[in-house]
Design a protein around this motif. Structure first.
Motif, PDB file in Angstrom:
ATOM      1  N   HIS A   1     -12.161  -3.749   4.597  1.00 15.94           N
ATOM      2  CA  HIS A   1      -9.772  -4.016   4.456  1.00 15.94           C
ATOM      3  C   HIS A   1      -9.534  -4.901   5.210  1.00 15.94           C
ATOM      4  CE1 HIS A   1     -11.199  -2.826   0.001  1.00 15.94           C
ATOM      5  NE2 HIS A   1      -9.698  -3.175  -0.249  1.00 15.94           N
ATOM      6  N   GLN A   2     -11.011  -5.081   6.651  1.00 18.10           N
ATOM      7  CA  GLN A   2      -9.895  -5.092   7.852  1.00 18.10           C
ATOM      8  C   GLN A   2      -9.928  -7.048   7.803  1.00 18.10           C
ATOM      9  OE1 GLN A   2      -9.777  -3.289  11.052  1.00 18.10           O
ATOM     10  NE2 GLN A   2      -9.866  -2.041   9.596  1.00 18.10           N
TER      11      GLN A   2
ATOM     12  N   ALA B   1      -4.542  -6.023   3.555  1.00 20.78           N
ATOM     13  CA  ALA B   1      -4.406  -4.416   3.344  1.00 20.78           C
ATOM     14  C   ALA B   1      -3.198  -4.158   4.476  1.00 20.78           C
ATOM     15  CB  ALA B   1      -5.637  -3.657   3.696  1.00 20.78           C
TER      16      ALA B   1
ATOM     17  N   LEU C   1       0.894  -1.208  -0.206  1.00 20.97           N
ATOM     18  CA  LEU C   1       0.134   0.173  -0.421  1.00 20.97           C
ATOM     19  C   LEU C   1       0.946   1.416  -0.017  1.00 20.97           C
ATOM     20  CD1 LEU C   1      -2.593   1.145   0.050  1.00 20.97           C
ATOM     21  CD2 LEU C   1      -2.706   1.053   2.603  1.00 20.97           C
TER      22      LEU C   1
ATOM     23  N   ILE D   1     -12.538   0.981   4.744  1.00 17.73           N
ATOM     24  CA  ILE D   1     -12.049   0.614   5.958  1.00 17.73           C
ATOM     25  C   ILE D   1     -12.390  -0.899   6.543  1.00 17.73           C
ATOM     26  CG2 ILE D   1     -10.717   1.173   7.942  1.00 17.73           C
ATOM     27  CD1 ILE D   1     -10.738   4.195   6.533  1.00 17.73           C
TER      28      ILE D   1
ATOM     29  N   ASP E   1     -17.593  10.337   3.135  1.00 16.35           N
ATOM     30  CA  ASP E   1     -17.279   9.380   4.218  1.00 16.35           C
ATOM     31  C   ASP E   1     -17.347   8.176   4.831  1.00 16.35           C
ATOM     32  OD1 ASP E   1     -15.269  11.931   4.639  1.00 16.35           O
ATOM     33  OD2 ASP E   1     -17.312  13.035   5.888  1.00 16.35           O
TER      34      ASP E   1
ATOM     35  N   ILE F   1      -6.575   7.064  -1.407  1.00 18.09           N
ATOM     36  CA  ILE F   1      -6.311   5.912  -0.584  1.00 18.09           C
ATOM     37  C   ILE F   1      -7.419   4.987  -1.246  1.00 18.09           C
ATOM     38  CG2 ILE F   1      -6.285   3.677   0.224  1.00 18.09           C
ATOM     39  CD1 ILE F   1      -3.694   5.827   1.576  1.00 18.09           C
ATOM     40  N   TRP F   2      -8.785   5.280  -0.498  1.00 17.44           N
ATOM     41  CA  TRP F   2     -10.403   4.516   0.051  1.00 17.44           C
ATOM     42  C   TRP F   2     -11.018   4.154  -1.218  1.00 17.44           C
ATOM     43  CZ3 TRP F   2      -9.240   0.378   2.267  1.00 17.44           C
ATOM     44  CH2 TRP F   2      -7.678   0.552   3.303  1.00 17.44           C
TER      45      TRP F   2
ATOM     46  N   ARG G   1     -15.744   6.091   2.273  1.00 20.39           N
ATOM     47  CA  ARG G   1     -14.040   5.408   3.254  1.00 20.39           C
ATOM     48  C   ARG G   1     -14.501   4.643   4.395  1.00 20.39           C
ATOM     49  NH1 ARG G   1     -12.895  10.538   3.397  1.00 20.39           N
ATOM     50  NH2 ARG G   1     -11.686  10.375   1.860  1.00 20.39           N
TER      51      ARG G   1
END
Lengths: 436, 100
Positions: free
Chosen positions: A383-384, A224, A86, A380, A373, A98-99, A376
């Motif tokens: 991608h945990q 990630a 990344l 996130i 937001d 990024i997201w 995003r």
């Protein structure tokens, strides 16, 4: 009887009309060709990500590539698909979110690398570039496999120096270090003394135990995190990369861990400079070291370097080899054009997003005003590691980030706990819709 | 002799009279021109005043627009700063979540 060809009669006004239409169409065709014609895209399978042969006297491998993003892509997803960290994709494309990058945006894939300034033997990990190089000599041929890695945090950095692979294990058990157990306990998470193989095991399916006690090269359940400073000093690889490295690495393979943020190398008579953001406290010394090397080269070759360009490359630290000098008279020191790659459609390891189910449990992770937001945060959560499916639902003037579906209350409760511990989100459980 | 004198006088008086007449008409003409110019000047002054008023009004509007644009730019910058801050915070939270 032979009859000469006579063109069909046309109305007197038709010929000028046809002629003018043809003339007007000519520039139209040209501009259309200009706007639509692009070089053919290479299939993504054709670009080499991990395996290279190092030619004698050359230090630069691979090719810079570019890809057009599609809706729903993240840089983390692109990074994994193309075997990059990344950090690398983000540094090469500093203006890109990024997201939630924009669909249609073109991004660079830094799939060309300057080899570190070390002996080409065994495993070399460059902490500054967060990349592992595995050199394997077969007679006169020097084969190289290279993979991105996740490394230690600032508080728990990966140790540098020479070591070796002491032992190997598949499906390793993770014995929780005291410091990690304490950190989790503070957040109300009691970890067991040992985590068996499975989705919750952060070591993944393979581990190479190093001769330096307590340090491993292993897989991960958080893909990630490759290209981040996120470990307790170990080095993590993508699951697909550790599987190959594990297979190809015999016990006693030498391992050298270095920190080289500035790399110099040549290919085809051109000198390249590659700059990365230095690790904490090492920037000034590393910069002085590389500049001294450049000055020595300048003196030796009798050629003047473009120091303004060099300083710009060092300041930008985009992690891409940039030509700085043609060592041979005939070579031009122009930048290599990136190879345009066709989007593969589905990215390797991208999280599954199941549709909404009325009979499933959900967790309301957050309610936010701004759609960006919300998207995003959903990305996130997606991608945990292990992944938690999440999606965005419009709600009135705002947006809801919904995690799920979960098959039962237990799973939903576990997700609430993970959202709290990992992302400090106060999730609210949502019961299934009862029929009748 | 008298006849001569009369003739001489007539020759003298006639041009003088004629000159006198010409001067009067010219004076009238000049006066008329002056009047016209004055009227034009008056009109020009009025036009200039109107133009100045319009320019002043336009400047006021431009100033107001510029102020509004400045405010809009500041607001956009603030939104961008907040968005960047949010993205940074999200990224920090993500990086933390990637630890063991």
């Amino acid at each position: 009887m032979f009859r000469p060809f006579t063109p069909p009669r046309m109305a007197p006004w038709l010929f000028p009309l046809l002629l003018s239409t043809f003339i007007f169409a000519l520039p139209g065709c040209t501009s259309l060709r200009h706007s639509l014609w692009r070089p053919p895209l290479a299939p993504d399978g054709e670009i080499e990500r991990n395996r290279f042969t190092v030619a004698k006297g050359e230090d630069v491998i691979g090719q810079l590539a570019e890809i057009r993003l599609e809706k729903g892509d993240t840089l983390a997803g692109i990074a994994r698909h193309f075997g990059l960290g990344l950090n690398a994709v983000s540094a090469a494309n500093p203006e890109v979110d990024i997201w939630v990058p924009k669909a249609g945006e073109r991004i660079l894939l830094p799939l060309n690398f300057i080899l570190p300034d070390t002996p080409r033997n065994g495993i070399v990990v460059n902490l500054a570039t967060m990349r592992l190089f595995h050199f394997q000599r077969d007679g006169a041929v020097l084969a190289l496999s290279t993979y991105p890695v996740g490394i230690g945090t600032e508080e728990k950095p990966t140790p540098m120096g020479r070591m070796r692979v002491a032992r190997k294990a598949t499906r390793p058990t993770w014995y929780v270090p005291v410091s990690i157990a304490q950190a989790h306990r503070k957040k109300g998470d009691i970890l067991p003394a040992a985590v068996p193989p499975g989705p919750d095991n952060p070591l993944g399916d393979y581990a190479l135990y190093l001769s330096k006690q307590g340090y491993l090269i292993h897989g991960t359940n958080k893909p990630a995190s490759i290209g981040l400073k996120a470990t307790n000093g170990c080095m993590r690889l993508y699951p697909e990369n550790i599987a190959t490295l594990f297979r190809e690495t015999p016990i006693n393979t030498p391992v050298l861990i270095i920190n080289q943020p500035y790399l110099l190398g040549q290919r085809n008579g051109i000198l390249y400079l590659e700059a990365h953001t230095p690790l904490e406290d090492s920037g000034v010394a590393e910069l002085a070291r590389i500049n001294a090397k450049l000055r020595a080269m300048e003196k030796e070759s009798g050629r003047t370097l473009d120091w303004q360009k060099i300083r710009q490359i060092q300041a930008e630290a985009r992690g891409i080899p940039v030509p700085i000098l043609a060592l041979e008279a005939a070579k031009g020191a122009g930048a290599e054009k990136p190879v345009a790659i066709r989007h593969p459609g589905r990215l390797l390891g991208s999280p599954e997003l199941p549709g909404l189910k009325l009979d499933a449990w959900y967790v309301l992770a957050a309610e936010v005003q701004d759609e960006l937001d919300a998207r995003r945060l959903a990305a996130i959560i997606n991608h945990q590691g292990p992944p938690i499916p999440a999606q965005v639902l419009p709600a009135g003037k705002g947006h809801r980030v919904l995690a799920g579906p979960f098959k039962d209350a237990g799973e939903a409760r576990k997700a609430v706990k993970r959202l709290k511990i990992d992302l400090e989100l106060d999730g609210i459980m949502i019961e299934p819709v009862r029929k009748g | 002799m008298v006849k001569r004198l009369v003739l001489f006088s007539m020759m003298l008086v006639l041009p003088v009279t004629m000159i006198g007449c010409a001067t009067t008409s010219e004076l009238e003409k000049v006066q008329a021109e002056q009047k016209l110019i004055n009227a034009k000047a008056e009109q020009a002054m009025q036009d200039a005043q109107a133009a100045k008023a319009a320019a002043d009004e336009a400047k006021l509007q431009a100033d107001a627009t510029s102020a509004r644009a400045e405010t809009a730019i500041q607001a956009a910058e603030e939104r961008e700063r907040i968005a960047d801050e949010k993205a940074r915070m999200a990224e920090a939270a993500f990086q933390k979540s990637m630890r063991k």
